[in-house]
Design an enzyme around this catalytic site. Structure first.
Site, mmCIF file in Angstrom:
data_model
loop_
_atom_site.group_PDB
_atom_site.id
_atom_site.type_symbol
_atom_site.label_atom_id
_atom_site.label_comp_id
_atom_site.label_asym_id
_atom_site.label_seq_id
_atom_site.Cartn_x
_atom_site.Cartn_y
_atom_site.Cartn_z
ATOM 1 N N ASP A 1 0.810 -1.226 0.000
ATOM 2 C CA ASP A 1 0.000 0.000 0.000
ATOM 3 C C ASP A 1 0.844 1.278 0.000
ATOM 4 O OD1 ASP A 1 1.022 0.013 2.538
ATOM 5 O OD2 ASP A 1 -0.888 -0.318 3.539
ATOM 6 N N TYR B 1 10.778 4.233 1.151
ATOM 7 C CA TYR B 1 11.592 3.199 1.806
ATOM 8 C C TYR B 1 13.062 3.242 1.386
ATOM 9 C CZ TYR B 1 7.894 0.833 4.316
ATOM 10 O OH TYR B 1 6.906 0.536 5.211
HETATM 11 C C1 G6P Z 1 3.503 0.852 4.672
HETATM 12 C C2 G6P Z 1 4.033 -0.359 3.981
HETATM 13 C C3 G6P Z 1 3.652 -1.598 4.705
HETATM 14 C C4 G6P Z 1 4.133 -1.505 6.126
HETATM 15 C C5 G6P Z 1 3.562 -0.283 6.789
HETATM 16 C C6 G6P Z 1 4.157 -0.099 8.153
HETATM 17 O O1 G6P Z 1 2.128 0.900 4.571
HETATM 18 O O2 G6P Z 1 3.622 -0.453 2.670
HETATM 19 O O3 G6P Z 1 4.218 -2.692 4.058
HETATM 20 O O4 G6P Z 1 3.773 -2.649 6.860
HETATM 21 O O5 G6P Z 1 3.873 0.859 6.035
HETATM 22 O O6 G6P Z 1 3.452 0.892 8.801
HETATM 23 P P1 G6P Z 1 3.495 1.015 10.382
HETATM 24 O O7 G6P Z 1 2.551 2.121 10.637
HETATM 25 O O8 G6P Z 1 3.056 -0.314 10.935
HETATM 26 O O9 G6P Z 1 4.909 1.326 10.737
HETATM 27 MN MN MN Z 2 4.356 -2.422 1.876
#
Ligand code: G6P
Ligand code: MN
Length: 441
Positions: free
Chosen positions: A170, A264
């Site tokens: 996402d 990322y």
């Molecule tokens: C994004 C990435 C996901 C990940 C998430 C972590 O949405 O696409 O793969 O798991 O961020 O977010 P968080 O709020 O759990 O650190």
């Molecule tokens: Mn992801």
């Protein structure tokens, strides 16, 4: 009109209520007759399932709802499995993040040594979900968010090459939403060209459906502000640490000034900066445990106590809308253009045809058809070759139970400074993951 049967694997996830709300919101364009939640952790799933059950009672009492820890019940008679499992849960995410940091290395859920550790846990669990689905509903599709998506996708390619699974993320959708605010459009107005690995890619073009090219405007904006936007109606990626990540995209762009970076990439391009700005005793896992977890489970408990759903307790986010759009694309053969993680097969012309890459695809009832992105420049190619080798080595290490290959994987990660440090981290990760990983030799 056909009505579909959906199971959500990872029923106890904090993202489950959002997906259910989105499904309820989309019933006119994606009708469902049955919704099931499945999780191997009954205690975690229970409050989410009870609250979601009350929401359904109010919003769509005609939809049959159930929840279970029994795979036979969960996977029998389903058309779609929406999967977002977290092997080891947040306690193991915390270790994935903190162990590398103890060695001065990036500690991240999906990138670097933490992502490798998580990959070794996720592979068997995702493969098991595929096997359940194929056994009990052989025609079903799995739409899979389970992380680390690049390693999981490579494992699927190697271990279950014929499975009807689409691995997705996402992050690009979330960033596209920010781009749409910047240029005053909606995400559905925009078409992109993008290439990379999961959590490791670049947009080369963002255009309106009418052909207007917004790329120069976006590059100019991002070079100053990153993906920080004024409009703050997002529900996802909003915590302070995420804001810092959006902002950092300005520095990422400086490295490749003609294409827009995935957020990322900061873990690979600025690992030293990331380590300096991370509290090794309170990482993102802690923020999520104290933040999103409390919020979502708190809302669930309030619904259960009230014995009734009022309507505004759960939020819909990008995560939810993307996966429902994807299910629709398959169900109705819409050929909507979406980013998916697929085997390259020439989509990136000068890159390994057997790598799992993230590119725009036309999605229809046969799954995703990747769109050719042409040849990519030497810098991005070099980075991707290094990173894809890490991901392939992890899957090989898993399959062969090879310590050597996992050590090579860590050593090759751009986040790790030397083979010595890689070995030290690996030995700590082996100890921390002994209940999950195969025994390596
Ligand atoms: C994004 C990435 C996901 C990940 C998430 C972590 O949405 O696409 O793969 O798991 O961020 O977010 P968080 O709020 O759990 O650190
Ligand atoms: Mn992801």
């Amino acid at each position: 009109m056909k009505e579909f049967s959906v199971v959500i694997a990872g029923g106890g996830s904090t993202y489950t209520p959002g997906i259910v709300m989105m499904l309820m919101d989309s019933l006119d364009r994606f009708p469902i007759r049955s919704l099931k939640l499945y999780d191997n952790n009954a205690a975690r799933q229970e409050p989410i399932a009870k609250a979601v059950g009350l929401a359904l009672k109010k919003l769509a009492p005609q939809v049959a709802f159930s929840y279970t820890t029994d795979p036979v019940e969960a996977f029998t008679d389903v058309d779609f499995c929406m999967a977002h499992i977290r092997s080891g849960g947040y306690p193991m995410r915390e270790k994935d993040e903190k162990i590398p940091l103890q060695h001065g290395v990036v500690g991240q859920e999906t990138c670097g040594p933490g992502g490798i550790a998580y990959g070794m846990r996720s592979i068997p669990d995702v493969i098991q979900l595929i096997d359940y689905m194929e056994q009990y509903s052989p025609n079903a599709w799995m739409l899979n968010y389970s992380n680390p998506a690049s390693i999981v996708a490579e494992a699927c390619r190697v271990l279950r090459p014929k499975a009807q699974i689409i691995n997705i993320c996402d992050m690009p959708v979330g960033t596209l939403r920010r781009m749409s605010y910047i240029v005053g459009k909606t995400p559905k107005d925009l078409d992109v060209r993008y290439y990379g690995l999961n959590h490791f890619g670049w947009w080369t073009s963002v255009k309106g459906k009418d052909g207007t090219d917004y790329t120069p405007q976006l590059i100019d904006y991002v070079s100053k502000n990153g993906y920080l936007t004024q409009k703050a109606i997002e529900t996802q990626h909003m915590d302070e640490s995420w804001q810092a990540t959006h902002k950092k995209a300005a520095d990422l762009l400086a490295v490749t000034p003609d294409c827009l970076p995935n957020t990322y990439l900061k873990y690979y391009l600025f690992p030293d900066y990331v380590v300096e700005h991370t509290n090794p005793n309170y990482t993102r896992a802690n923020e999520v445990i104290d933040g999103r977890e409390k919020k979502v489970f708190g809302a669930a408990h309030r619904i259960i106590e009230a014995g009734e759903f009022h309507g505004d307790e759960f939020e819909i986010d990008n995560h939810a809308s993307f996966i429902v759009d994807l299910a629709r694309a398959i169900a109705y053969n819409t050929h909507e253009r979406m980013l998916c993680i697929v085997e390259n097969k020439g989509a990136i012309a000068n890159f390994d045809p057997h790598a799992m890459v993230e590119v725009p695809c036309l999605v229809g009832s046969d799954g995703p058809e990747p769109l050719c992105q042409g040849e990519i420049p030497t810098f991005q190619l070099g980075m991707m070759q290094q990173q894809v080798a890490v991901e392939k080595l992890v899957v090989q290490a898993y399959c062969e139970h090879s310590y050597q290959k996992l050590w090579q994987a860590l050593t090759l990660s751009k986040t790790v400074p030397s083979a010595k440090v890689a070995k030290e981290i690996l030995d700590d990760l082996i100890e921390a993951n002994k209940d999950y990983w195969p025994e390596l030799h």
